[in-house]
Design an enzyme around this catalytic site. Sequence first.
Site, mmCIF file in Angstrom:
data_model
loop_
_atom_site.group_PDB
_atom_site.id
_atom_site.type_symbol
_atom_site.label_atom_id
_atom_site.label_comp_id
_atom_site.label_asym_id
_atom_site.label_seq_id
_atom_site.Cartn_x
_atom_site.Cartn_y
_atom_site.Cartn_z
ATOM 1 N N ASP A 271 -86.164 -33.495 -65.526
ATOM 2 C CA ASP A 271 -85.884 -33.900 -64.146
ATOM 3 C C ASP A 271 -84.528 -33.343 -63.773
ATOM 4 O O ASP A 271 -83.673 -33.135 -64.636
ATOM 5 C CB ASP A 271 -85.880 -35.422 -64.003
ATOM 6 C CG ASP A 271 -84.535 -36.024 -64.390
ATOM 7 O OD1 ASP A 271 -83.705 -36.296 -63.503
ATOM 8 O OD2 ASP A 271 -84.288 -36.210 -65.602
ATOM 9 N N CYS A 314 -94.053 -21.158 -47.360
ATOM 10 C CA CYS A 314 -94.195 -19.698 -47.407
ATOM 11 C C CYS A 314 -95.451 -19.220 -46.693
ATOM 12 O O CYS A 314 -95.506 -18.077 -46.223
ATOM 13 C CB CYS A 314 -94.196 -19.225 -48.867
ATOM 14 S SG CYS A 314 -92.559 -19.312 -49.642
ATOM 15 N N HIS A 340 -90.109 -26.139 -50.429
ATOM 16 C CA HIS A 340 -90.307 -24.874 -51.148
ATOM 17 C C HIS A 340 -89.756 -24.945 -52.569
ATOM 18 O O HIS A 340 -90.433 -24.558 -53.534
ATOM 19 C CB HIS A 340 -89.641 -23.708 -50.414
ATOM 20 C CG HIS A 340 -89.554 -22.471 -51.255
ATOM 21 N ND1 HIS A 340 -90.616 -21.622 -51.450
ATOM 22 C CD2 HIS A 340 -88.523 -21.979 -52.025
ATOM 23 C CE1 HIS A 340 -90.266 -20.653 -52.282
ATOM 24 N NE2 HIS A 340 -89.005 -20.847 -52.646
#
Length: 378
Positions: A271, A314, A340
């Site tokens: 993480d 995208c 993204h």
Amino acid sequence: MYKLLKKNGAARRGEFSTVHGTVQTPGFMNVATCAAIKGGLSAFDLEDINCQVMLCNTYHLHVRTGDKIIKEMGGLHRFTGWTHPILTDSGGFQVFSLAKLRSIKEEGVTFNCHIDGHRIFMGPEESMRIQSNLGSTIAMAFDECVENPAKYEYAKLSCERTTRWLRRCKEEHDRLNALCDTVNPHQLLFGINQGCTYDDLRIKHMREIAELDLDGYAIGGLAVGEPAEDMYRIISAVEPYAPADKIRYLMGVGTPGNILEGVRRGVDLFDCVMPSRNARHGHLFTWNGVININNAKYETDLRPIDGECDCPVCKRFSRAYIRHLVKAKEVLALRLCVMHNLYFYNTLMTKIRDSIDNDTFDAFCSENVLKLDARASE
């Protein structure tokens, strides 16, 4: 629990079964500190970016909204709408990193809340109770986070205290899971390996906590300013002593290169706030390296952030438009950039798993370990 499917050297391909679903490993946990991804993403958005696990923070949810209210709301899953696994960090790191005034005793830690300064006490039992109220899939043990570098003698005493605290965590965790009104009676517990950058302390501590037969084991206290080479050395030193039949979690790591090196050394879970934090400043990951969307050269660039990426961003938006949003300080810029970057990280983990399945991990790692962390060449 954890099932090892395949190995490439020390790199492991596995599955981790929980009451809230099965996690394919190696995997990345998307950090939702206060039960939301900073940048405007909801639990439902996480479905679109292939997130497997959401990570929330015990300390922050305790001081804002409150774990008792979240329990009344049915726990974090019902509260947020996320139906898959949730891991809650114990709050230990925040206690030691945010509190300006704190007093460490055997019972636990008394400290000032970073929001309004009121005094809070947190120890193993308190951390377990808060996490039980939150109803997370995985609870993390309460430990002492020691700054690097630290003196050997203090690190040794801290490890011993962390082991004692872990035993108390396990006892309280077992008690809470057995209560009739517990949100998640199947909550799992992970222990945390400490010992700063001292190999012998790390090994001794892992041996000790492995005897408790917990549901998983984390390596904590790294990626806090020490050289990457020290972090890799510690992972390699500890790995042989971590139970092979339990999942391994490297806390707070890191860059794509860090993750690849961690997988190479036998780590299963990661993480880090980096992908979302960097995204909020316009630093975006691509398969050709990192780009800074603030740069003037993207002002009229109609290409997507990454031509190899099929994330929702995208597919729909150009670099020019995203740069415009950033410069105009539109909130949408944060949302698109964060979406993204998190999609990129989750896709990276998918490619890692595929490469282990196909016996091509070494080649995949060699090709990408430096490139993905570097500035894009375009």
